[in-house]
Design an enzyme around this catalytic site. Structure first.
Site, PDB file in Angstrom:
ATOM      1  N   LYS A   1      26.146  27.489  27.258  1.00 28.73           N
ATOM      2  CA  LYS A   1      26.577  27.492  28.664  1.00 28.73           C
ATOM      3  C   LYS A   1      28.014  26.956  28.807  1.00 28.73           C
ATOM      4  O   LYS A   1      28.850  27.558  29.475  1.00 28.73           O
ATOM      5  CB  LYS A   1      25.591  26.629  29.463  1.00 28.73           C
ATOM      6  CG  LYS A   1      26.046  26.197  30.829  1.00 28.73           C
ATOM      7  CD  LYS A   1      25.688  27.178  31.894  1.00 28.73           C
ATOM      8  CE  LYS A   1      26.320  26.786  33.224  1.00 28.73           C
ATOM      9  NZ  LYS A   1      26.127  27.741  34.255  1.00 28.73           N
TER      10      LYS A   1
ATOM     11  N   LYS B   1      33.116  20.695  36.805  1.00 31.44           N
ATOM     12  CA  LYS B   1      32.036  19.979  36.109  1.00 31.44           C
ATOM     13  C   LYS B   1      31.829  20.571  34.711  1.00 31.44           C
ATOM     14  O   LYS B   1      31.764  19.855  33.711  1.00 31.44           O
ATOM     15  CB  LYS B   1      30.737  20.088  36.929  1.00 31.44           C
ATOM     16  CG  LYS B   1      29.534  19.506  36.203  1.00 31.44           C
ATOM     17  CD  LYS B   1      28.200  19.832  36.885  1.00 31.44           C
ATOM     18  CE  LYS B   1      27.048  19.439  35.957  1.00 31.44           C
ATOM     19  NZ  LYS B   1      25.738  19.715  36.500  1.00 31.44           N
TER      20      LYS B   1
ATOM     21  N   THR C   1      22.566  21.931  34.238  1.00 32.70           N
ATOM     22  CA  THR C   1      23.706  21.993  33.319  1.00 32.70           C
ATOM     23  C   THR C   1      24.108  20.557  33.009  1.00 32.70           C
ATOM     24  O   THR C   1      24.546  19.839  33.915  1.00 32.70           O
ATOM     25  CB  THR C   1      24.891  22.733  33.971  1.00 32.70           C
ATOM     26  OG1 THR C   1      24.471  24.031  34.343  1.00 32.70           O
ATOM     27  CG2 THR C   1      26.064  22.836  33.000  1.00 32.70           C
TER      28      THR C   1
END
Ligand code: NAD
Length: 292
Positions: A168, A243, A93
């Protein structure tokens, strides 16, 4: 059977590489951590002495690394060493800008890159039930798909370079905001003398219904499998949610998108992590919300 290189054999990459071995592929891996290499070796992954050494001759290359800077550094090393026409899959990611930069690097070298971040966590990595959100050209997607199918159960082609990362972080921004919304709902219900079960029974069948409520309920009781019933053991740690929220805010700034609730969610998760709860499941934020 394909010859596959796998760089980054950590909590996610280790079991994902093991699933490629189980599917009959010949897998060569590399990680800076000796412990991760040893675990992968026990699962049937051949270990190379460097990232460039792992990718030599491979038909496909997968990277599963912490952040954009690691992906940029590793791709700068492996792109010149990769076999002509190889498919490069980054499942980390990372920020959309880094994803697009490594796409450009690999495409210029005649390789087939895709960004393919995942949802499903370490359980999904072990059970080969991950969802992959894929960005890249049709030809690269066609090469990546059968490899991703050995590690996941849902493979979605979201668009061109960076579209997987975009999907995402947008999804996880919705998730971060919705978990805080559900937490605030239960915290208010408690002050109003309404039971958890009563709020759940109404909201789960009404317009307040969402995944954070019905699958991952942040109070113990209504959904017995949620981390709230297990001392908020992750699951999905608050530091990983932070994050992803920070990535969403970087992307929003770069794209000129207004995301006031995404910004507030990032601030609340930063406060939660700084208070010593970085490793707690992200649904545990309800305990901070109760205190105000
Ligand atoms: P991790 O820290 O367990 O694994 C990362 C691995 O990369 C480590 O073993 C590290 O030694 C290795 N590494 C770092 N730099 C390297 C380099 N230059 N060369 C070779 N190896 C290197 O992290 P993880 O939990 O496996 O997460 C990996 C990625 O997946 C992250 O981007 C994370 O955001 C994403 N992700 C994680 C989860 C989760 O639940 N853990 C869920 C979805 C997505």
């Amino acid at each position: 059977m394909s010859s596959i290189a796998f760089i980054g054999l950590g909590n996610m990459g280790g079991p994902m590489a093991a699933n490629l071995v189980k599917a009959g592929h010949q897998v060569t891996g590399f990680d800076l951590s000796e412990a991760s290499c040893a675990e992968a070796k026990a699962a049937g992954v051949a270990i190379a002495a460097s990232a460039a050494g792992a990718v030599a001759g491979a038909d496909a290359i997968v990277t599963m690394l912490p952040a954009g800077k690691h992906v940029r550094a590793v791709w700068a090393e492996i792109v010149p060493a990769a076999k002509a026409g190889a498919v490069l899959i980054d499942s980390s990611t990372i920020d959309v800008e880094s994803a697009r930069a490594v796409h450009a690097l690999a495409s210029a070298a005649g390789l087939k890159p895709v960004d393919a971040p995942v949802s499903g966590g370490t359980g999904g990595a072990k059970g080969a039930t991950l969802t992959f959100m894929v960005g890249g050209g049709d030809d690269a997607f066609a090469l990546a798909k059968p490899i991703l199918e050995a590690m996941g159960k849902r493979i979605v082609h979201c668009g061109g370079a960076g579209a997987g990362q975009a999907a995402k972080i947008c999804n996880n921004m919705i998730l971060g905001i919705s978990m805080i919304a559900v937490g605030e709902g239960f915290a208010l219900a408690e002050k109003l003398g309404l039971s958890h079960q009563a709020l759940f029974d109404v909201a789960s069948t009404s317009s307040g219904q969402c995944w954070s409520l019905t699958t991952y309920c942040p109070v113990p009781g209504p959904v017995p499998t949620s981390p709230a019933n297990n001392g908020y053991k992750p699951g999905f740690a608050a530091e990983l949610m932070l994050k992803d929220l920070n990535l969403s805010q970087e992307a929003a700034k770069a794209a000129g998108a207004a995301t006031p609730l995404g910004s507030a969610a990032a601030e609340l998760y930063a406060r939660f992590a700084e208070a010593g709860h970085a490793g707690v499941d992200f649904s545990g934020i309800i305990e901070m919300l109760r205190k105000g």
